[in-house]
Write a protein that holds these residues in place. Structure first.
Motif, PDB file in Angstrom:
ATOM      1  N   ALA A  75       0.840  -1.206   0.000  1.00  0.00           N
ATOM      2  CA  ALA A  75       0.000   0.000   0.000  1.00  0.00           C
ATOM      3  C   ALA A  75       0.869   1.248   0.000  1.00  0.00           C
ATOM      4  O   ALA A  75       0.585   2.222  -0.710  1.00  0.00           O
ATOM      5  CB  ALA A  75      -0.929   0.000   1.212  1.00  0.00           C
ATOM      6  N   THR A  76       1.963   1.228   0.770  1.00  0.00           N
ATOM      7  CA  THR A  76       2.866   2.382   0.791  1.00  0.00           C
ATOM      8  C   THR A  76       3.551   2.540  -0.565  1.00  0.00           C
ATOM      9  O   THR A  76       3.680   3.657  -1.083  1.00  0.00           O
ATOM     10  CB  THR A  76       3.932   2.211   1.887  1.00  0.00           C
ATOM     11  N   ALA A  77       3.997   1.410  -1.128  1.00  0.00           N
ATOM     12  CA  ALA A  77       4.681   1.464  -2.421  1.00  0.00           C
ATOM     13  C   ALA A  77       3.777   2.086  -3.481  1.00  0.00           C
ATOM     14  O   ALA A  77       4.241   2.813  -4.359  1.00  0.00           O
ATOM     15  CB  ALA A  77       5.110   0.064  -2.844  1.00  0.00           C
ATOM     16  N   ALA A  78       2.469   1.815  -3.378  1.00  0.00           N
ATOM     17  CA  ALA A  78       1.535   2.295  -4.381  1.00  0.00           C
ATOM     18  C   ALA A  78       0.926   3.651  -4.031  1.00  0.00           C
ATOM     19  O   ALA A  78       0.158   4.209  -4.813  1.00  0.00           O
ATOM     20  CB  ALA A  78       0.416   1.267  -4.565  1.00  0.00           C
ATOM     21  N   ALA A  79       1.258   4.196  -2.857  1.00  0.00           N
ATOM     22  CA  ALA A  79       0.645   5.456  -2.423  1.00  0.00           C
ATOM     23  C   ALA A  79       1.146   6.612  -3.276  1.00  0.00           C
ATOM     24  O   ALA A  79       2.219   6.553  -3.877  1.00  0.00           O
ATOM     25  CB  ALA A  79       0.969   5.715  -0.951  1.00  0.00           C
ATOM     26  N   ARG A  80       0.350   7.686  -3.298  1.00  0.00           N
ATOM     27  CA  ARG A  80       0.759   8.863  -4.053  1.00  0.00           C
ATOM     28  C   ARG A  80       2.044   9.436  -3.426  1.00  0.00           C
ATOM     29  O   ARG A  80       2.079   9.693  -2.220  1.00  0.00           O
ATOM     30  CB  ARG A  80      -0.356   9.913  -4.003  1.00  0.00           C
ATOM     31  N   PRO A  81       3.114   9.618  -4.230  1.00  0.00           N
ATOM     32  CA  PRO A  81       4.401  10.028  -3.645  1.00  0.00           C
ATOM     33  C   PRO A  81       4.451  11.526  -3.371  1.00  0.00           C
ATOM     34  O   PRO A  81       5.198  12.253  -4.010  1.00  0.00           O
ATOM     35  CB  PRO A  81       5.420   9.606  -4.711  1.00  0.00           C
ATOM     36  N   ASP A  82       3.624  11.999  -2.440  1.00  0.00           N
ATOM     37  CA  ASP A  82       3.563  13.430  -2.158  1.00  0.00           C
ATOM     38  C   ASP A  82       4.018  13.740  -0.739  1.00  0.00           C
ATOM     39  O   ASP A  82       3.871  14.858  -0.259  1.00  0.00           O
ATOM     40  CB  ASP A  82       2.134  13.943  -2.376  1.00  0.00           C
ATOM     41  N   GLY A  83       4.556  12.725  -0.054  1.00  0.00           N
ATOM     42  CA  GLY A  83       5.038  12.946   1.303  1.00  0.00           C
ATOM     43  C   GLY A  83       3.959  12.815   2.366  1.00  0.00           C
ATOM     44  O   GLY A  83       4.263  12.821   3.543  1.00  0.00           O
ATOM     45  N   TYR A  84       2.701  12.683   1.933  1.00  0.00           N
ATOM     46  CA  TYR A  84       1.620  12.569   2.924  1.00  0.00           C
ATOM     47  C   TYR A  84       1.348  11.125   3.316  1.00  0.00           C
ATOM     48  O   TYR A  84       0.468  10.860   4.126  1.00  0.00           O
ATOM     49  CB  TYR A  84       0.348  13.272   2.430  1.00  0.00           C
ATOM     50  N   TYR A 109       5.706  -6.001  -3.944  1.00  0.00           N
ATOM     51  CA  TYR A 109       6.374  -4.709  -4.118  1.00  0.00           C
ATOM     52  C   TYR A 109       7.846  -5.033  -4.346  1.00  0.00           C
ATOM     53  O   TYR A 109       8.286  -6.171  -4.121  1.00  0.00           O
ATOM     54  CB  TYR A 109       6.210  -3.830  -2.878  1.00  0.00           C
ATOM     55  N   THR A 110       8.618  -4.058  -4.801  1.00  0.00           N
ATOM     56  CA  THR A 110      10.075  -4.251  -4.860  1.00  0.00           C
ATOM     57  C   THR A 110      10.727  -3.211  -3.960  1.00  0.00           C
ATOM     58  O   THR A 110      10.130  -2.161  -3.678  1.00  0.00           O
ATOM     59  CB  THR A 110      10.609  -4.086  -6.299  1.00  0.00           C
ATOM     60  N   MET A 111      11.953  -3.498  -3.538  1.00  0.00           N
ATOM     61  CA  MET A 111      12.577  -2.619  -2.554  1.00  0.00           C
ATOM     62  C   MET A 111      12.887  -1.242  -3.130  1.00  0.00           C
ATOM     63  O   MET A 111      12.949  -0.264  -2.394  1.00  0.00           O
ATOM     64  CB  MET A 111      13.827  -3.282  -1.995  1.00  0.00           C
ATOM     65  N   ASP A 112      13.070  -1.170  -4.485  1.00  0.00           N
ATOM     66  CA  ASP A 112      13.382   0.151  -5.042  1.00  0.00           C
ATOM     67  C   ASP A 112      12.144   1.041  -5.150  1.00  0.00           C
ATOM     68  O   ASP A 112      12.222   2.157  -5.643  1.00  0.00           O
ATOM     69  CB  ASP A 112      14.117   0.032  -6.394  1.00  0.00           C
ATOM     70  N   GLN A 113      10.999   0.552  -4.653  1.00  0.00           N
ATOM     71  CA  GLN A 113       9.813   1.412  -4.600  1.00  0.00           C
ATOM     72  C   GLN A 113       9.817   2.296  -3.348  1.00  0.00           C
ATOM     73  O   GLN A 113       8.908   3.089  -3.152  1.00  0.00           O
ATOM     74  CB  GLN A 113       8.539   0.560  -4.630  1.00  0.00           C
ATOM     75  N   PHE A 114      10.844   2.111  -2.486  1.00  0.00           N
ATOM     76  CA  PHE A 114      10.876   2.878  -1.244  1.00  0.00           C
ATOM     77  C   PHE A 114      12.121   3.753  -1.165  1.00  0.00           C
ATOM     78  O   PHE A 114      13.203   3.347  -1.588  1.00  0.00           O
ATOM     79  CB  PHE A 114      10.890   1.943  -0.031  1.00  0.00           C
ATOM     80  N   ALA A 115      11.948   4.964  -0.620  1.00  0.00           N
ATOM     81  CA  ALA A 115      13.086   5.811  -0.283  1.00  0.00           C
ATOM     82  C   ALA A 115      13.284   5.719   1.221  1.00  0.00           C
ATOM     83  O   ALA A 115      12.375   6.073   1.982  1.00  0.00           O
ATOM     84  CB  ALA A 115      12.798   7.248  -0.688  1.00  0.00           C
ATOM     85  N   PRO A 116      14.448   5.220   1.698  1.00  0.00           N
ATOM     86  CA  PRO A 116      14.665   5.149   3.146  1.00  0.00           C
ATOM     87  C   PRO A 116      14.854   6.552   3.727  1.00  0.00           C
ATOM     88  O   PRO A 116      15.537   7.370   3.126  1.00  0.00           O
ATOM     89  CB  PRO A 116      15.941   4.311   3.271  1.00  0.00           C
ATOM     90  N   LEU A 117      14.198   6.823   4.846  1.00  0.00           N
ATOM     91  CA  LEU A 117      14.322   8.142   5.479  1.00  0.00           C
ATOM     92  C   LEU A 117      15.257   8.103   6.673  1.00  0.00           C
ATOM     93  O   LEU A 117      16.134   8.946   6.804  1.00  0.00           O
ATOM     94  CB  LEU A 117      12.942   8.657   5.917  1.00  0.00           C
ATOM     95  N   ALA A 118      15.033   7.108   7.557  1.00  0.00           N
ATOM     96  CA  ALA A 118      15.886   7.029   8.745  1.00  0.00           C
ATOM     97  C   ALA A 118      15.736   5.670   9.411  1.00  0.00           C
ATOM     98  O   ALA A 118      14.654   5.077   9.374  1.00  0.00           O
ATOM     99  CB  ALA A 118      15.519   8.120   9.741  1.00  0.00           C
ATOM    100  N   LEU A 119      16.824   5.196  10.015  1.00  0.00           N
ATOM    101  CA  LEU A 119      16.765   4.011  10.869  1.00  0.00           C
ATOM    102  C   LEU A 119      16.478   4.503  12.284  1.00  0.00           C
ATOM    103  O   LEU A 119      17.104   5.460  12.750  1.00  0.00           O
ATOM    104  CB  LEU A 119      18.104   3.262  10.841  1.00  0.00           C
ATOM    105  N   ILE A 120      15.528   3.890  12.950  1.00  0.00           N
ATOM    106  CA  ILE A 120      15.162   4.342  14.290  1.00  0.00           C
ATOM    107  C   ILE A 120      15.803   3.463  15.359  1.00  0.00           C
ATOM    108  O   ILE A 120      16.346   3.960  16.337  1.00  0.00           O
ATOM    109  CB  ILE A 120      13.627   4.355  14.472  1.00  0.00           C
ATOM    110  N   SER A 121      15.715   2.160  15.193  1.00  0.00           N
ATOM    111  CA  SER A 121      16.281   1.268  16.205  1.00  0.00           C
ATOM    112  C   SER A 121      16.794   0.016  15.530  1.00  0.00           C
ATOM    113  O   SER A 121      16.307  -0.360  14.463  1.00  0.00           O
ATOM    114  CB  SER A 121      15.216   0.892  17.237  1.00  0.00           C
TER     115      SER A 121
END
Lengths: 322, 489
Positions: A75-84, A109-121
């Motif tokens: 669902a995230t991979a397919a979401a509108r890429p507007d930051g929301y 989904y494939t992993m290149d559909q995501f931009a990593p933002l931060a590792l938390i833990s």
């Protein structure tokens, strides 16, 4: 779900205002691909609260569970890429596409559909045995496992789940074979170990620590590159001569096509958020110390980890019928 | 014993503090509302309110969440009795005789007995929780996959063998439910099964749309098919209270349901749902008038409702004594504790006496609050039956659609509900009971997992089910029950 609907309604109401003003000018939905109460959920809530303060907009959690997390991740991979729409996910994000490959399935989904933002833990798993079993060290366990292959059993949170992968990684390195009894989740896996229905288990420090303190289970080794702060006397597998590392980690992602300035804003919000004393306190209470990495370092960490997991998965191979 | 009493006094001093009391009432109230909505069960209620609890102290948070848990169990019985709409799986058995009673103008008595039975069961189980938690919890750990598997088989057989009509018909319905439960992603290997290319079926057939369809929608269809709509007799106010005879018929059922529910609740592995179904079967077996079951037997309401609440309480034993969840709801509660910095574990009771005993005391208080809240509402709820069917039924249909859609936000679930309604109507006409379908559907994944885990433990040897004494005992009981049920025909 209700909260997700709420966020969606808020978002819909705000549509006319789109394209004007700086990002973000309306609430952000943070997808958690697991049910409430799990590690991902427990990490996402304080992160969302800390980001809210930095972004001055609500960050609303949406638990979209199902298919081991694949539903929410797709669902995230397919979401509108507007930051929301952003997501807090666990290391299993790298396992699902590999498992799809193994089974020659159409990938969710494939992993290149995501931009990593931060590792938390990121917490290394710990190997524990039922306190009534004889083994006092990894060497004793390995010797016994070699003497009777496939007899010593371990529980896991599910096939190809983190606990399964960690144990198989160890078994592969030690060239032994354990008997796998998969359960649904880390809680039931621990229950089975406590009841003596299985012999060994790999799980996170937060899960094993109370049972170690109560003397019900005994820790033999940890999967980290260095020893755990909470268990300084526990050796790592690396010290014992096994070249393996395994972490249960949680990170924040956005759809890959999100514009760079928006990714930048989100990254800065997280960087600011992880310094928030409320956030640090909440994470420490939950037993998962913060291990923050910003996007470029997180990307490197993720790539290394994904390669490790892919290798372990191929070593395990197809699990037919459990 | 004196120590326990001193501890309990400490607990009550915590529970009766105004802040804890207020959150206890809030939790019970929200829980009751959540339980009444067909789509939302206790798990959804607790999950949704989990974030609210983060700002509270651990004791207060746990008390509020427990109130929601309990309240939802109470609330589920109301819609079951009045509209034959099970809010959750545990209420399915209440639908059968509870709604039959409502049609005879005894809705008030059914609601009152459900509330009283739940209260008695909740209170007695708490005494059990208090006195027996540590020893029982270690016993519960002896229940590994083979024992769980055998218990589930016994549960399924009890319902089929004790059911109204033919045992074969009931078994066929059980198998239908078990098969429906295998649809979706295989939890062990990740393979898709029976999903016919529909992505939405990947997560399986939801319980809520099936239960609402088989009971609520099928009931509406069946009533609409009758040439002359009979209206349930609306009772006079003084008839709301159960008669002396109804109390006498319920007393034993409540006692048996409590013990059975508590014992089943302690066992890890989420098989709690078996409690209310098994209780119904047992009540029918011990009743002097088994033919009245299905036609409005009050014991058929009292037993399952008590068992349900006792199981909810029993499920907290492994959580509080060992820090391991015995089901999804205790797992969410453990998560809530962890967020508050309380590590649930085998030493919780020693480390946090105020928390544990405050929790126990708050549950006593919560049970009382629920009883006080529900009994006066009985009169209000019964008024709903005065609404003519021409208005009530479309409203119920809308209620079903809304509840099912809200729970999953999936249009496929609405089609499943409609399909289950049509199938349920057909099955009723053909003389099949549909309760075993629901039980089969709920237990299918658990049975399959326990079965496969057992065989993984034994390297594929089926002897594992007879070599372990507890498992062997359950299997033997199931065989005897089945033989008895078949012979009775």
């Amino acid at each position: 779900m209700i909260r997700f609907a709420f966020a969606a309604i808020l978002a819909a109401l705000a549509v006319p205002a789109l394209a004007q003003g700086a990002f973000p000018d309306r609430p952000i939905a943070m997808i958690v691909p697991f049910p409430p109460g799990g590690v991902a959920d427990q990490t996402a809530r304080p992160v969302a609260a800390a980001m809210e303060k930095a972004l001055k907009q609500p960050v609303v959690l949406a638990n979209r569970q199902g298919a081991g997390g694949a539903v929410g991740m797709a669902a995230t991979a397919a979401a509108r890429p507007d930051g929301y729409t952003i997501m807090t996910a666990l290391s299993s994000i790298s396992v699902i596409p590999e498992a799809d490959k193994l089974f020659e399935r159409k990938p969710a989904y494939t992993m290149d559909q995501f931009a990593p933002l931060a590792l938390i833990s990121s917490d290394p798993t710990v190997l524990v045995v039922n306190a009534e079993r004889p083994w006092k060290s990894v060497a004793e366990l390995v010797a016994d496992a070699k003497a009777r292959p496939g007899q010593i059993s371990f529980s896991s949170s599910g096939v190809y789940g983190t606990l399964h992968m960690a144990t198989e990684m160890f078994a592969h390195a030690a060239q032994v074979k354990f008997k796998h009894v998969p359960f649904n989740g880390a809680g039931p896996a621990m229950t089975a170990l406590l009841g003596g229905h299985v012999d060994i288990l790999a799980s996170g420090p937060g899960v094993v620590l109370p049972q170690i303190k109560a003397g019900k289970v005994r820790a033999l080794a940890g999967w980290g590159a260095k020893r755990l702060d909470v268990m300084p006397e526990l050796p790592t597998f690396k010290e014992l001569g096994f070249d393996i590392e395994f972490y249960i980690w949680a990170g924040v992602f956005a759809p890959a096509a999100t514009p760079a300035p928006i990714l930048e804003t989100l990254r800065r919000a997280i960087a600011q958020g992880v310094k928030d004393p409320d956030f640090v306190a909440a994470m420490e209470k939950a037993g998962t110390p913060v291990a923050y990495l910003d996007a470029p370092e997180f990307k490197k960490f993720w790539d290394t980890d994904a390669a490790r997991l892919a290798k372990a998965l191929r070593a395990i191979g197809k699990v037919e019928g459990g | 014993m004196t120590e326990t009493l001193a501890n309990l006094a400490l607990g009550f001093s915590v529970a009766l503090s105004p802040q804890v009391l207020i959150y206890c009432v809030i939790g019970c109230f929200i829980g009751t509302l959540v339980g009444m909505l067909p789509g939302l069960g206790p798990l959804a209620g607790i999950s949704l309110l989990l974030p609210v609890s983060f700002g509270l102290s651990p004791t207060v948070a746990l008390v509020m969440l427990a109130g929601i848990y309990y309240g939802a169990m109470y609330g589920g019985s109301t819609t079951s009795i009045l509209m034959r709409l099970p809010g959750e799986a545990a209420s399915v058995m209440t639908c059968i005789d509870g709604h039959a009673m409502a049609r005879q103008g005894r809705a008030g008595a059914a609601l009152a007995i459900a509330a009283i039975g739940s209260f008695v069961a909740g209170t007695l189980s708490l005494v059990g929780l208090m006195l027996l938690a540590p020893p029982l919890a270690s016993l519960a750990l002896k229940f590994g996959p083979p024992e769980q598997c055998a218990l589930l088989v016994l549960g399924l057989v009890v319902l089929a063998a004790m059911g109204g009509g033919s045992v074969l018909k009931s078994l066929a319905m059980t198998v239908l439910g078990l098969w429906l439960g295998t649809i979706g992603i295989d939890q062990m290997s990740g393979f898709f099964r029976f999903q016919f290319g529909l992505v939405e079926l990947g997560d399986g057939i939801g319980l809520v749309p099936v239960a609402v369809g088989l009971f609520g929608i099928a009931e509406i269809l069946a009533s609409a098919g009758k040439p002359q709509l009979e209206r349930p007799r609306t009772p006079a106010f003084r008839e709301l209270w159960p008669s002396r005879r109804e109390f006498a018929d319920s007393a034993g059922a409540i006692g048996r349901g409590t013990v059975l529910g508590f014992l089943i609740g302690i066992i890890p592995g989420s098989a709690h749902i078996v409690a209310s179904f098994a209780s119904y079967g047992i009540e029918k077996r011990v009743s002097k008038t088994p033919e009245r079951f299905g036609q409005g037997a009050i014991a058929g309401v009292a037993g399952p409702e008590s068992a349900n609440n006792a199981a909810a309480c029993g499920a907290l034993v492994p959580m509080l004594a060992l820090g391991v969840p015995s089901g999804a709801i205790p797992a969410v509660m453990i998560a809530a504790l962890v967020v508050h910095g309380v590590a649930p574990g085998p030493t919780l009771i020693q480390d946090q006496p105020a928390l544990f005993w405050g929790f126990v005391a708050a549950m006593y208080v919560g049970n009382l609050v629920l009883l006080a809240m529900n009994l006066p509402l009985v009169g209000v709820f019964v008024q709903l039956l005065r609404i003519p069917y021409a208005y009530l039924y479309p409203a119920i249909l809308a209620f079903c659609v809304l509840g099912v859609y809200a729970a999953s936000q999936s249009a496929v679930d609405l089609w499943i509900m409609a399909g289950a309604g049509a199938v349920g109507y057909g099955l009723r006409k053909a003389g099949f009971e549909t309760a075993p379908v629901v039980l089969g559907l709920v237990l299918s994944p658990m049975l399959e997992n326990a079965w496969r885990q057992s065989l993984a433990m034994s390297d594929g040897s089926y002897a594992v089910f007879v070599q372990r004494p507890i498992a062997a005992g359950f299997m033997l009981a199931a065989a005897v029950m089945l033989a008895w049920g078949m012979r009775r025909r």
